[in-house]
Design a protein around this motif. Sequence first.
Motif, PDB file in Angstrom:
ATOM      1  N   PHE A 278     -55.564  -1.663  17.036  1.00 60.22           N
ATOM      2  CA  PHE A 278     -54.487  -0.891  17.644  1.00 60.22           C
ATOM      3  C   PHE A 278     -53.231  -0.991  16.796  1.00 60.22           C
ATOM      4  CE2 PHE A 278     -54.212  -5.107  19.491  1.00 60.22           C
ATOM      5  CZ  PHE A 278     -52.850  -5.366  19.626  1.00 60.22           C
ATOM      6  N   ALA A 279     -52.462   0.074  16.834  1.00 59.07           N
ATOM      7  CA  ALA A 279     -51.219   0.160  16.071  1.00 59.07           C
ATOM      8  C   ALA A 279     -50.083   0.485  17.025  1.00 59.07           C
ATOM      9  CB  ALA A 279     -51.338   1.238  14.997  1.00 59.07           C
ATOM     10  N   VAL A 280     -49.019  -0.300  16.950  1.00 57.81           N
ATOM     11  CA  VAL A 280     -47.864  -0.120  17.829  1.00 57.81           C
ATOM     12  C   VAL A 280     -46.729   0.515  17.034  1.00 57.81           C
ATOM     13  CG1 VAL A 280     -46.144  -1.306  19.260  1.00 57.81           C
ATOM     14  CG2 VAL A 280     -48.533  -2.057  19.293  1.00 57.81           C
ATOM     15  N   ARG A 281     -46.129   1.557  17.598  1.00 54.04           N
ATOM     16  CA  ARG A 281     -44.979   2.211  16.974  1.00 54.04           C
ATOM     17  C   ARG A 281     -43.849   2.270  18.003  1.00 54.04           C
ATOM     18  NH1 ARG A 281     -47.908   1.246  13.465  1.00 54.04           N
ATOM     19  NH2 ARG A 281     -48.827   2.610  11.888  1.00 54.04           N
ATOM     20  N   ARG A 282     -42.665   1.811  17.617  1.00 54.45           N
ATOM     21  CA  ARG A 282     -41.517   1.800  18.529  1.00 54.45           C
ATOM     22  C   ARG A 282     -40.453   2.763  18.027  1.00 54.45           C
ATOM     23  NH1 ARG A 282     -42.884  -3.862  18.532  1.00 54.45           N
ATOM     24  NH2 ARG A 282     -43.746  -4.379  20.583  1.00 54.45           N
ATOM     25  N   LEU A 283     -39.887   3.496  18.969  1.00 52.34           N
ATOM     26  CA  LEU A 283     -38.867   4.479  18.651  1.00 52.34           C
ATOM     27  C   LEU A 283     -37.487   3.925  19.004  1.00 52.34           C
ATOM     28  CD1 LEU A 283     -41.514   6.042  18.560  1.00 52.34           C
ATOM     29  CD2 LEU A 283     -40.364   7.973  19.618  1.00 52.34           C
ATOM     30  N   SER A 284     -36.463   4.518  18.451  1.00 53.15           N
ATOM     31  CA  SER A 284     -35.096   4.079  18.728  1.00 53.15           C
ATOM     32  C   SER A 284     -34.650   4.570  20.108  1.00 53.15           C
ATOM     33  CB  SER A 284     -34.150   4.634  17.666  1.00 53.15           C
ATOM     34  OG  SER A 284     -34.049   6.050  17.785  1.00 53.15           O
ATOM     35  N   GLU A 285     -33.536   4.028  20.571  1.00 50.65           N
ATOM     36  CA  GLU A 285     -32.981   4.482  21.847  1.00 50.65           C
ATOM     37  C   GLU A 285     -32.602   5.958  21.781  1.00 50.65           C
ATOM     38  OE1 GLU A 285     -30.088   2.142  23.926  1.00 50.65           O
ATOM     39  OE2 GLU A 285     -30.753   0.281  22.972  1.00 50.65           O
ATOM     40  N   GLU A 286     -32.059   6.376  20.651  1.00 48.13           N
ATOM     41  CA  GLU A 286     -31.654   7.775  20.501  1.00 48.13           C
ATOM     42  C   GLU A 286     -32.878   8.698  20.548  1.00 48.13           C
ATOM     43  OE1 GLU A 286     -28.668   5.057  19.194  1.00 48.13           O
ATOM     44  OE2 GLU A 286     -30.723   5.301  18.471  1.00 48.13           O
ATOM     45  N   GLN A 287     -33.941   8.329  19.836  1.00 50.39           N
ATOM     46  CA  GLN A 287     -35.170   9.130  19.858  1.00 50.39           C
ATOM     47  C   GLN A 287     -35.761   9.168  21.265  1.00 50.39           C
ATOM     48  OE1 GLN A 287     -37.189   6.868  16.760  1.00 50.39           O
ATOM     49  NE2 GLN A 287     -37.266   8.700  15.460  1.00 50.39           N
ATOM     50  N   THR A 288     -35.754   8.022  21.931  1.00 52.60           N
ATOM     51  CA  THR A 288     -36.307   7.948  23.282  1.00 52.60           C
ATOM     52  C   THR A 288     -35.536   8.836  24.245  1.00 52.60           C
ATOM     53  OG1 THR A 288     -37.055   5.677  22.882  1.00 52.60           O
ATOM     54  CG2 THR A 288     -36.870   6.385  25.183  1.00 52.60           C
ATOM     55  N   GLU A 289     -34.222   8.798  24.160  1.00 50.34           N
ATOM     56  CA  GLU A 289     -33.390   9.624  25.036  1.00 50.34           C
ATOM     57  C   GLU A 289     -33.680  11.105  24.809  1.00 50.34           C
ATOM     58  OE1 GLU A 289     -28.634  10.346  26.086  1.00 50.34           O
ATOM     59  OE2 GLU A 289     -29.229   8.877  24.572  1.00 50.34           O
ATOM     60  N   ARG A 290     -33.853  11.468  23.555  1.00 45.34           N
ATOM     61  CA  ARG A 290     -34.140  12.870  23.233  1.00 45.34           C
ATOM     62  C   ARG A 290     -35.505  13.286  23.791  1.00 45.34           C
ATOM     63  NH1 ARG A 290     -34.177  15.365  17.066  1.00 45.34           N
ATOM     64  NH2 ARG A 290     -34.922  17.455  17.591  1.00 45.34           N
ATOM     65  N   ILE A 291     -36.498  12.414  23.663  1.00 48.34           N
ATOM     66  CA  ILE A 291     -37.846  12.729  24.141  1.00 48.34           C
ATOM     67  C   ILE A 291     -37.869  12.848  25.662  1.00 48.34           C
ATOM     68  CG2 ILE A 291     -40.177  11.757  24.377  1.00 48.34           C
ATOM     69  CD1 ILE A 291     -39.706  10.596  21.500  1.00 48.34           C
ATOM     70  N   VAL A 292     -37.187  11.943  26.347  1.00 50.82           N
ATOM     71  CA  VAL A 292     -37.127  12.010  27.812  1.00 50.82           C
ATOM     72  C   VAL A 292     -36.481  13.314  28.258  1.00 50.82           C
ATOM     73  CG1 VAL A 292     -36.066  10.971  29.859  1.00 50.82           C
ATOM     74  CG2 VAL A 292     -37.166   9.510  28.148  1.00 50.82           C
ATOM     75  N   LYS A 293     -35.430  13.731  27.560  1.00 53.39           N
ATOM     76  CA  LYS A 293     -34.758  14.990  27.894  1.00 53.39           C
ATOM     77  C   LYS A 293     -35.681  16.182  27.675  1.00 53.39           C
ATOM     78  CE  LYS A 293     -30.592  17.705  26.828  1.00 53.39           C
ATOM     79  NZ  LYS A 293     -29.359  17.752  25.991  1.00 53.39           N
ATOM     80  N   LEU A 294     -36.403  16.186  26.550  1.00 57.59           N
ATOM     81  CA  LEU A 294     -37.336  17.280  26.262  1.00 57.59           C
ATOM     82  C   LEU A 294     -38.475  17.319  27.285  1.00 57.59           C
ATOM     83  CD1 LEU A 294     -37.576  17.067  22.365  1.00 57.59           C
ATOM     84  CD2 LEU A 294     -36.761  19.032  23.690  1.00 57.59           C
ATOM     85  N   ALA A 295     -38.954  16.146  27.674  1.00 48.94           N
ATOM     86  CA  ALA A 295     -40.038  16.088  28.660  1.00 48.94           C
ATOM     87  C   ALA A 295     -39.594  16.705  29.974  1.00 48.94           C
ATOM     88  CB  ALA A 295     -40.487  14.639  28.853  1.00 48.94           C
ATOM     89  N   ARG A 296     -38.374  16.403  30.390  1.00 47.93           N
ATOM     90  CA  ARG A 296     -37.868  16.974  31.642  1.00 47.93           C
ATOM     91  C   ARG A 296     -37.746  18.491  31.540  1.00 47.93           C
ATOM     92  NH1 ARG A 296     -33.058  12.523  32.771  1.00 47.93           N
ATOM     93  NH2 ARG A 296     -34.413  10.868  33.618  1.00 47.93           N
ATOM     94  N   GLN A 297     -37.311  18.974  30.389  1.00 50.15           N
ATOM     95  CA  GLN A 297     -37.177  20.421  30.205  1.00 50.15           C
ATOM     96  C   GLN A 297     -38.532  21.111  30.232  1.00 50.15           C
ATOM     97  OE1 GLN A 297     -35.129  20.768  26.473  1.00 50.15           O
ATOM     98  NE2 GLN A 297     -33.106  20.269  27.315  1.00 50.15           N
ATOM     99  N   GLN A 298     -39.534  20.481  29.630  1.00 54.09           N
ATOM    100  CA  GLN A 298     -40.836  21.138  29.470  1.00 54.09           C
ATOM    101  C   GLN A 298     -41.728  21.007  30.701  1.00 54.09           C
ATOM    102  OE1 GLN A 298     -41.759  23.061  27.111  1.00 54.09           O
ATOM    103  NE2 GLN A 298     -40.514  22.626  25.333  1.00 54.09           N
ATOM    104  N   VAL A 299     -41.728  19.837  31.331  1.00 50.43           N
ATOM    105  CA  VAL A 299     -42.703  19.606  32.404  1.00 50.43           C
ATOM    106  C   VAL A 299     -42.078  19.087  33.695  1.00 50.43           C
ATOM    107  CG1 VAL A 299     -44.688  19.282  30.895  1.00 50.43           C
ATOM    108  CG2 VAL A 299     -43.228  17.326  31.418  1.00 50.43           C
ATOM    109  N   GLY A 300     -40.763  18.865  33.718  1.00 52.25           N
ATOM    110  CA  GLY A 300     -40.109  18.422  34.946  1.00 52.25           C
ATOM    111  C   GLY A 300     -40.093  16.917  35.116  1.00 52.25           C
ATOM    112  N   LEU A 301     -39.387  16.467  36.130  1.00 47.12           N
ATOM    113  CA  LEU A 301     -39.195  15.030  36.353  1.00 47.12           C
ATOM    114  C   LEU A 301     -40.498  14.301  36.650  1.00 47.12           C
ATOM    115  CD1 LEU A 301     -35.929  15.070  38.512  1.00 47.12           C
ATOM    116  CD2 LEU A 301     -36.175  14.114  36.219  1.00 47.12           C
ATOM    117  N   THR A 302     -41.425  14.950  37.352  1.00 43.80           N
ATOM    118  CA  THR A 302     -42.639  14.264  37.789  1.00 43.80           C
ATOM    119  C   THR A 302     -43.834  14.478  36.858  1.00 43.80           C
ATOM    120  OG1 THR A 302     -43.245  16.158  39.187  1.00 43.80           O
ATOM    121  CG2 THR A 302     -41.931  14.416  40.210  1.00 43.80           C
ATOM    122  N   GLY A 303     -43.630  15.210  35.774  1.00 48.10           N
ATOM    123  CA  GLY A 303     -44.757  15.525  34.899  1.00 48.10           C
ATOM    124  C   GLY A 303     -44.636  14.946  33.509  1.00 48.10           C
ATOM    125  N   THR A 304     -43.891  13.835  33.375  1.00 47.63           N
ATOM    126  CA  THR A 304     -43.639  13.279  32.044  1.00 47.63           C
ATOM    127  C   THR A 304     -44.930  12.980  31.290  1.00 47.63           C
ATOM    128  OG1 THR A 304     -41.619  12.286  32.923  1.00 47.63           O
ATOM    129  CG2 THR A 304     -42.377  11.493  30.795  1.00 47.63           C
TER     130      THR A 304
END
Length: 443
Positions: A223-249
């Motif tokens: 297995f390979a673990v990859r960690r993203l920055s806080e800025e990248q994470t915030e951007r991804i969470v925002k995009l997920a909400r736009q694309q699939v909504g709060l409950t569909g992350t």
Amino acid sequence: MSIDKSAILERLNPADSFTLAMDEEIRCDGLAGSLACYGLELANIPDIDALRQRIDEFGRRFPVARASLSQIGKRFYWCKRSDPPDLFFQHHCPTGADEAKFRHATLDRIMNEKQPRESVAPLEFHLLTGPSETVFLMRWLHPFCDARGADLIIKYLCTADAEQRQRFGHPETGPLVFEQLRKYRWWQKISLLLKGKRYIDRLDRLSSIQPLRHEQPPQRLEFAVRRLSEEQTERIVKLARQQVGLTGTSLYYIGCLMRALEKWRPDSPGEAYCVPYAFNLRKQRALSPVNGNHLSALFAQAPREIVKDRQKLFDHLKQQNAQVIRQQEDYAFLPLMWAGSWLSLAEYGKVLRLSYGSGRERSSFWFSDIGRLDLPADSFPGAEITDVFHACQVTSPPSLAFLNCIFRNRLTLSYNYVEPIADAETIDALHRLMLAELLGETD
């Protein structure tokens, strides 16, 4: 087979049988079985005495942690052992040794050691220490608990107050699969079962895409673990909400990996990506049940022509998921799992893995969204938690499982793959494509 009934602690519930069938399938692939791990990276060596005391206390409170999995007829039971296994192990990097190699070799041994199902411990805790790294690892056998249960066990060890630890496992309740099924009358259960079968039949109309080549026999999990920055994470969470909504992350991560795999190997045979994931029956923040599996299976499926269009893909996945909830197809798997628990492991594994239409592997990859962990960084006894990671064994095919979680506002991605079917170079290429998809940096 005769057995001292006083040795029986509890019987496996239908969701446990579901994961046990996968354990059998993984073993038949020549791998170590359905083992999973939850890792904590620590800033320093913890208070070992306090840690050992809580682990011993947990073993007394929940004796299944030291049990043996025994088959009686077609049923499986957790039974007391005459010689209960240890739960806690320490591994120290030898002086002068390469610490990274020591850590990798130790994790490899813990996750890939092949033991008979009857003798493997349901649960183990390992502390890896060295000059600059300290890692605490919980390794469990999947019929013992699901990922939510593993999170509860870690929280138990991170709870300093003894009275609060006593609240774990209360109020006592039976398997949540049975709790849900009791809500339906017998004819409603039959209707649900037929609905679940139609759901699977609908998935099996399209042959599943297998992104990895399987010419070589499977040998071991990596297995390979990859960690993203806080800025990248915030951007991804925002995009997920736009694309699939709060409950569909979860659907956002699944869709992004579908697109990454399609770009990585567009010539892979098959008609659609088909991905199993879990619907957990536990209530949020509930401290019971601790052990046992309490989940139902769901699938996300998308034809490859839809996968090529980002917006169409997420619209499709949202609509598919909305239909599942509206038609109660998530609960429709509960009577199917109950029925499956009466099959032999070989029969059940075939039903779970192989498409009725093609007779080939149904899953393109495995997926688990562990979510945002609410584990306080300063809660581990005597040490700060700096990072977390997860890993799990997977059948071959599909030979690929993707796990993700958010801890301390950083997204952690775990790519679990079977060597030599995939390798580190393969995963690096896949991760680059996945990261671009998650950040919305593609067409």
